[in-house]
Design a protein around this motif. Sequence first.
Motif, PDB file in Angstrom:
ATOM      1  N   ARG A   1     101.451-140.103   3.622  1.00 45.42           N
ATOM      2  CA  ARG A   1     100.424-139.551   4.502  1.00 45.42           C
ATOM      3  C   ARG A   1     100.181-140.566   5.612  1.00 45.42           C
ATOM      4  O   ARG A   1     100.093-141.757   5.353  1.00 45.42           O
ATOM      5  CB  ARG A   1      99.146-139.274   3.729  1.00 45.42           C
ATOM      6  N   LEU A   2     100.065-140.073   6.823  1.00 45.62           N
ATOM      7  CA  LEU A   2      99.911-140.946   7.977  1.00 45.62           C
ATOM      8  C   LEU A   2      98.462-140.989   8.432  1.00 45.62           C
ATOM      9  O   LEU A   2      97.848-139.953   8.678  1.00 45.62           O
ATOM     10  CB  LEU A   2     100.778-140.456   9.132  1.00 45.62           C
ATOM     11  N   GLN A   3      97.927-142.214   8.547  1.00 51.27           N
ATOM     12  CA  GLN A   3      96.593-142.413   9.089  1.00 51.27           C
ATOM     13  C   GLN A   3      96.743-143.101  10.429  1.00 51.27           C
ATOM     14  O   GLN A   3      97.499-144.057  10.571  1.00 51.27           O
ATOM     15  CB  GLN A   3      95.743-143.266   8.156  1.00 51.27           C
TER      16      GLN A   3
ATOM     17  N   SER B   1      90.066-141.949  15.088  1.00 57.45           N
ATOM     18  CA  SER B   1      91.038-142.191  14.025  1.00 57.45           C
ATOM     19  C   SER B   1      90.997-141.037  13.041  1.00 57.45           C
ATOM     20  O   SER B   1      90.046-140.251  13.016  1.00 57.45           O
ATOM     21  CB  SER B   1      90.743-143.512  13.317  1.00 57.45           C
ATOM     22  N   GLY B   2      92.021-140.917  12.247  1.00 60.42           N
ATOM     23  CA  GLY B   2      92.051-139.859  11.259  1.00 60.42           C
ATOM     24  C   GLY B   2      93.405-139.746  10.596  1.00 60.42           C
ATOM     25  O   GLY B   2      94.241-140.649  10.678  1.00 60.42           O
ATOM     26  N   TRP B   3      93.614-138.621   9.944  1.00 56.68           N
ATOM     27  CA  TRP B   3      94.825-138.367   9.156  1.00 56.68           C
ATOM     28  C   TRP B   3      95.624-137.242   9.792  1.00 56.68           C
ATOM     29  O   TRP B   3      95.066-136.260  10.265  1.00 56.68           O
ATOM     30  CB  TRP B   3      94.428-137.966   7.738  1.00 56.68           C
ATOM     31  N   TRP B   4      96.929-137.358   9.777  1.00 52.83           N
ATOM     32  CA  TRP B   4      97.815-136.333  10.315  1.00 52.83           C
ATOM     33  C   TRP B   4      97.905-135.189   9.313  1.00 52.83           C
ATOM     34  O   TRP B   4      98.234-135.392   8.150  1.00 52.83           O
ATOM     35  CB  TRP B   4      99.195-136.928  10.572  1.00 52.83           C
ATOM     36  N   ASN B   5      97.599-133.955   9.748  1.00 46.36           N
ATOM     37  CA  ASN B   5      97.648-132.817   8.832  1.00 46.36           C
ATOM     38  C   ASN B   5      98.824-131.889   9.095  1.00 46.36           C
ATOM     39  O   ASN B   5      98.865-130.773   8.602  1.00 46.36           O
ATOM     40  CB  ASN B   5      96.326-132.045   8.837  1.00 46.36           C
TER      41      ASN B   5
ATOM     42  N   GLN C   1      92.679-133.253   3.734  1.00 46.91           N
ATOM     43  CA  GLN C   1      93.395-132.256   4.528  1.00 46.91           C
ATOM     44  C   GLN C   1      94.683-132.805   5.125  1.00 46.91           C
ATOM     45  O   GLN C   1      95.397-132.093   5.823  1.00 46.91           O
ATOM     46  CB  GLN C   1      92.495-131.729   5.646  1.00 46.91           C
ATOM     47  N   ALA C   2      94.975-134.069   4.842  1.00 47.49           N
ATOM     48  CA  ALA C   2      96.205-134.675   5.357  1.00 47.49           C
ATOM     49  C   ALA C   2      97.410-134.023   4.705  1.00 47.49           C
ATOM     50  O   ALA C   2      97.372-133.626   3.541  1.00 47.49           O
ATOM     51  CB  ALA C   2      96.212-136.176   5.088  1.00 47.49           C
ATOM     52  N   SER C   3      98.481-133.895   5.457  1.00 48.46           N
ATOM     53  CA  SER C   3      99.695-133.308   4.899  1.00 48.46           C
ATOM     54  C   SER C   3     100.680-134.411   4.542  1.00 48.46           C
ATOM     55  O   SER C   3     100.660-135.492   5.118  1.00 48.46           O
ATOM     56  CB  SER C   3     100.326-132.333   5.894  1.00 48.46           C
ATOM     57  N   ASP C   4     101.513-134.120   3.568  1.00 49.52           N
ATOM     58  CA  ASP C   4     102.567-135.055   3.193  1.00 49.52           C
ATOM     59  C   ASP C   4     103.686-134.973   4.218  1.00 49.52           C
ATOM     60  O   ASP C   4     104.094-133.889   4.624  1.00 49.52           O
ATOM     61  CB  ASP C   4     103.128-134.728   1.814  1.00 49.52           C
ATOM     62  N   SER C   5     104.147-136.118   4.655  1.00 44.61           N
ATOM     63  CA  SER C   5     105.311-136.205   5.535  1.00 44.61           C
ATOM     64  C   SER C   5     106.414-136.850   4.715  1.00 44.61           C
ATOM     65  O   SER C   5     106.172-137.820   3.998  1.00 44.61           O
ATOM     66  CB  SER C   5     105.001-137.052   6.764  1.00 44.61           C
TER      67      SER C   5
ATOM     68  N   ILE D   1     107.419-137.223  14.495  1.00 41.51           N
ATOM     69  CA  ILE D   1     106.057-136.697  14.457  1.00 41.51           C
ATOM     70  C   ILE D   1     105.363-137.167  15.727  1.00 41.51           C
ATOM     71  O   ILE D   1     105.156-138.357  15.929  1.00 41.51           O
ATOM     72  CB  ILE D   1     105.293-137.180  13.210  1.00 41.51           C
ATOM     73  N   ASN D   2     105.040-136.218  16.596  1.00 47.01           N
ATOM     74  CA  ASN D   2     104.317-136.511  17.833  1.00 47.01           C
ATOM     75  C   ASN D   2     102.856-136.152  17.625  1.00 47.01           C
ATOM     76  O   ASN D   2     102.539-135.024  17.259  1.00 47.01           O
ATOM     77  CB  ASN D   2     104.889-135.713  18.999  1.00 47.01           C
ATOM     78  N   MET D   3     101.973-137.100  17.836  1.00 48.78           N
ATOM     79  CA  MET D   3     100.545-136.894  17.622  1.00 48.78           C
ATOM     80  C   MET D   3      99.781-137.063  18.924  1.00 48.78           C
ATOM     81  O   MET D   3     100.162-137.867  19.765  1.00 48.78           O
ATOM     82  CB  MET D   3     100.019-137.916  16.613  1.00 48.78           C
TER      83      MET D   3
END
Length: 100
Positions: free
Chosen positions: A27-29, A37-41, A51-55, A64-66
Amino acid sequence: MLVRGASVYSDADGYYVLTSSSTSPVRLQVYSGYYVSGWWNGSEITQDCSQASDSIPSTGQTIINMSIEKADSISGSVKDATGVPHLWKSLHTIMTPADG
């Protein structure tokens, strides 16, 4: 599985590379100073880690472009009880919603 301690920095164009010898889900923070800041979903940044998704890193490259938003800010000064400015190397605060 949450990989702790793996940090990367983006270059001047915003590109980053996080290498891993594992193909286990991660999981990417995202944390970036003056940005939210936060978690990639999987499609956006969320504040809720649940709610973060597994990558899953793959052989070759997983892209992964955020997009991150500028954070709101509060500024001021810190003084001791006698009114003398207090110099700290860093000041950590936590902003929480007034309703909870």
